[in-house]
Design an enzyme around this catalytic site. Sequence first.
Site, mmCIF file in Angstrom:
data_model
loop_
_atom_site.group_PDB
_atom_site.id
_atom_site.type_symbol
_atom_site.label_atom_id
_atom_site.label_comp_id
_atom_site.label_asym_id
_atom_site.label_seq_id
_atom_site.Cartn_x
_atom_site.Cartn_y
_atom_site.Cartn_z
ATOM 1 C CB CYS A 2 47.560 45.364 54.742
ATOM 2 S SG CYS A 2 45.962 45.565 55.502
ATOM 3 N NE ARG A 27 50.164 43.129 49.387
ATOM 4 C CZ ARG A 27 50.616 41.964 49.836
ATOM 5 N NH1 ARG A 27 51.498 41.287 49.137
ATOM 6 N NH2 ARG A 27 50.184 41.462 50.965
ATOM 7 C CD1 TRP A 75 41.479 45.649 50.473
ATOM 8 C CD2 TRP A 75 41.021 44.227 52.133
ATOM 9 N NE1 TRP A 75 40.398 44.902 50.095
ATOM 10 C CE2 TRP A 75 40.088 44.026 51.093
ATOM 11 C CE3 TRP A 75 40.919 43.438 53.280
ATOM 12 C CZ2 TRP A 75 39.076 43.068 51.163
ATOM 13 C CZ3 TRP A 75 39.916 42.488 53.353
ATOM 14 C CH2 TRP A 75 39.003 42.308 52.307
ATOM 15 C CG ASN A 101 50.432 43.613 55.845
ATOM 16 O OD1 ASN A 101 50.132 44.776 56.038
ATOM 17 N ND2 ASN A 101 51.028 43.187 54.736
ATOM 18 N N GLY A 102 47.530 41.574 58.602
ATOM 19 C CA GLY A 102 46.955 40.416 59.293
ATOM 20 C C GLY A 102 45.811 40.852 60.192
ATOM 21 C CD GLU A 481 38.334 32.949 36.090
ATOM 22 O OE1 GLU A 481 37.898 32.529 37.174
ATOM 23 O OE2 GLU A 481 39.132 33.895 35.999
ATOM 24 C CE LYS A 485 38.773 37.023 36.022
ATOM 25 N NZ LYS A 485 39.835 36.689 36.849
ATOM 26 C CD GLU A 488 38.019 39.423 39.605
ATOM 27 O OE1 GLU A 488 38.431 39.509 40.755
ATOM 28 O OE2 GLU A 488 38.459 38.591 38.793
ATOM 29 C CG HIS A 504 16.509 22.262 38.720
ATOM 30 N ND1 HIS A 504 15.483 21.353 38.779
ATOM 31 C CD2 HIS A 504 17.385 21.786 37.797
ATOM 32 C CE1 HIS A 504 15.737 20.348 37.945
ATOM 33 N NE2 HIS A 504 16.883 20.596 37.330
ATOM 34 C CE LYS A 603 47.236 39.233 41.191
ATOM 35 N NZ LYS A 603 46.272 38.754 40.185
HETATM 36 O O1 M6R Z 1 46.445 33.976 44.929
HETATM 37 P P1 M6R Z 1 45.344 32.978 44.752
HETATM 38 O O2 M6R Z 1 45.377 32.290 43.427
HETATM 39 O O3 M6R Z 1 45.264 31.983 45.894
HETATM 40 O O4 M6R Z 1 44.004 33.836 44.813
HETATM 41 C C1 M6R Z 1 42.759 33.216 44.810
HETATM 42 C C2 M6R Z 1 41.664 34.228 44.557
HETATM 43 O O5 M6R Z 1 41.687 35.226 45.549
HETATM 44 C C3 M6R Z 1 41.784 34.882 43.181
HETATM 45 O O6 M6R Z 1 41.785 33.949 42.155
HETATM 46 C C4 M6R Z 1 40.628 35.868 42.979
HETATM 47 O O7 M6R Z 1 39.425 35.191 42.848
HETATM 48 C C5 M6R Z 1 40.900 36.764 41.761
HETATM 49 N N1 M6R Z 1 40.610 38.138 42.078
HETATM 50 C C6 M6R Z 1 40.087 36.437 40.589
HETATM 51 O O8 M6R Z 1 40.383 37.261 39.504
#
Ligand code: M6R
Length: 608
Positions: A2, A27, A75, A101-102, A481, A485, A488, A504, A603
């Site tokens: 949010c 965000r 959100w 927010n929260g 990673e 990527k 997502e 396994h 974000k």
């Molecule tokens: O702001 P942060 O680095 O703590 O965020 C951690 C994760 O939420 C962030 O890396 C998330 O996995 C990304 N969307 C990956 O691209």
Amino acid sequence: MCGIVGYTGKNAALPYLLEGLSRLEYRGYDSAGIAVIENSRIDVTRTGGSLSLLEEKLAPFLPGTAKTGIGHTRWATHGAPTEQNAHPHLSRSGLFAVVHNGIIENYTELKEQLVSDGFSFSSQTDTEVIAQLLEKNYDGSFHGTVRKTAAMLSGSFALAVLCRNEPDSIVCIRKESPLVLGKNENGVFLASDSSALLRHTKDVFRLENNESVLIENGELHFFAPDGSEEEKKSIHLNRSAHDAEKNGYSHFMLKEIFEEPAAFRNTVAPFLKNGRIEFSGFSPTKEEVKKISRVIITACGSAYHVGIAGKYAIERLAKLPCEAEIASEFRYRSPVLDERTLVVVISQSGETADSLAALRMAKEKGAKVLSVVNVPESTIANESDSVIYTAAGPEIAVATTKAYCAQLGVVYLLAAFLAFEREENGKGELQSFIREIRQIPEKLSRALDYAQEAQQTAKQLASLEHIYYIGRQSDFAAAAEASLKMKEISYIHCEAYAAGELKHGTISLIEKGTLVVAHACCDRMFEKTVSNIREVKARGARVLAVTTKKHLKELSDMEYVLTVPETDELLFPVLEAVPLQLLAFHTALLRGCSVDKPRNLAKSVTVE
Ligand code: M6R
């Protein structure tokens, strides 16, 4: 997650609020709304869906005459992303409007009480409870009522509130969720994220936990948690609104991938001094370093993957026991920590709720906490014993690219720094490692040459439903990673496995045509990974091999190959990231996905 904005001043509020909300879109959100106050009336406009729908709804009323207002991008947590659940929420007589927010953890019991007091609810949100509670608690003092109400809430919140009786005022209070404020000749601006303030001012005030602020007739009055008025110092932001623009690129993600060489260089270069490493925010003495008995790296998502790469580097170079832990798990464990444990929290935003909770738990148990953060004014930076900042600049695309790359730069330097101070490693090996680090920006630029080819290869991937990523050691960190990527942003189901682990269980999913991305850059593990490649090929898999030029011959029968420049084994995750990010980007584009703002993602993940 949010986003909150607010404005009160001499100009029309609506254009400022909409512009501020657009700065927070990155965000991640699924509905939006604003409330303005004028002629003793609060007007609320909300929509499910994107901000453009809200803009359309408000277009006939722009710029409007109301000079005070608040806005929100939501959100969804409690209740679907509908107009009814969007913020701001009004209290029953329209006396108060609130954006939040929260998460309010005790909202069920508060709601039950309010219902028995005769209040009714029109949304499924936890936030509406706050609006009704404000009305119930109102005693004539706007600021006092917000404080009293906040004291009844458990959980996390940043609140911005309007009161019909005080048309030139906004009251804010926060606990756990961030809120910043700034002022210029046009008025006072507030936001949950400083990127929405940068157009108006670079000097911001950060509200701390349980502090509140009454903005009245263009003046800011800050109050300590005990209610006494206090002076607050502003923080100067060293970035501009321009940093958060696309600068000719079609997408923020693409722009940010191309910024990786600079992000890495700007992060590591200031710390490299005459073959030594000196961090500005972390300078323990040799004796203090020698007392460290182990390192725990904790983080979420991509930052956790940086932790996996960091673990290998710290073990090999500094010869210290090191573990990488997912923060949402680590925070609820009962780890044995003491003052000899160095806990490293990695976070781009510096606001990730689970990483923050892990930090607090570690501090409570007596560990020293070092954070690696990209946003200087963030809570994690603020609460750590020491901080090393990444200099990636604002990262707008939800999928992290350049910040991940900069975080890797820091963990590599940290590993080398600990090794130097512990005198556990031959100077020659360390010097050559540092020389390799210095060459990374140039090698990253070369890795970007893959951009054209990525567009072509993506055509072969765009219709897939599953992709498996495998690798060993540093190649495994890179695979984890790369898989995140791709999934997502393209919504293709992707899984990453340590290559030796596939047999396994997961190998049962490999069938004719399944795509396996095999990371095979580390020389030391190359033959082992090739055996795993053979195993999947024997079961009909198509393989995209990620490797270096010298291994091309052994991999000549792969369906696809992409090469990255040679480097130290530990540093491959940073070089492997670039082509795999480009591939994910182009695949997502071909699938028509919202690359910069993938569905359901945020974000800055400020809730558990
Ligand atoms: O702001 P942060 O680095 O703590 O965020 C951690 C994760 O939420 C962030 O890396 C998330 O996995 C990304 N969307 C990956 O691209």
